[in-house]
Design a protein around this motif. Sequence first.
Motif: not given
Length: 142
Positions: A117-124
Amino acid sequence: MKTNEEIKLARKMTEILDVSQYETKSSIIDDRRYDTKELLKRIMIYTQDKLKDKKLKLLFNINPNISSKLYGDIEKLCQAIENVINYSVDNTRVGRITISISSNKIENTEQLTIKIVDTGEGINSEEMAELFNENKTKYRSL
């Protein structure tokens, strides 16, 4: 237990063998007993190396009840985890990456659950589908 340099060398050797297997379109699953401490150490070393130049916090949540020996293909497992870690590091500018590892024991089997889990934008969903596509992804260990 292997040293950090031995682990890095073993990873490079595996990558070379994987390129060969990819080029000949043959892939062998090496289903055997492995040491979970070795797996965890490899994940930690790999992730710390990837984060050297980033200002991200790295957190590990590892369930202490995971068996010390499990069966599976440790090389393929590490590659899959490294693919997701690479994506996470590349797409997270600030914040943290948390790697959680737990297990679920059912009768005579034990199943690992690995969450990154990261604090990035996510993955579509389209990027998710390509993450492990051998022909298109930059996130494979080759």
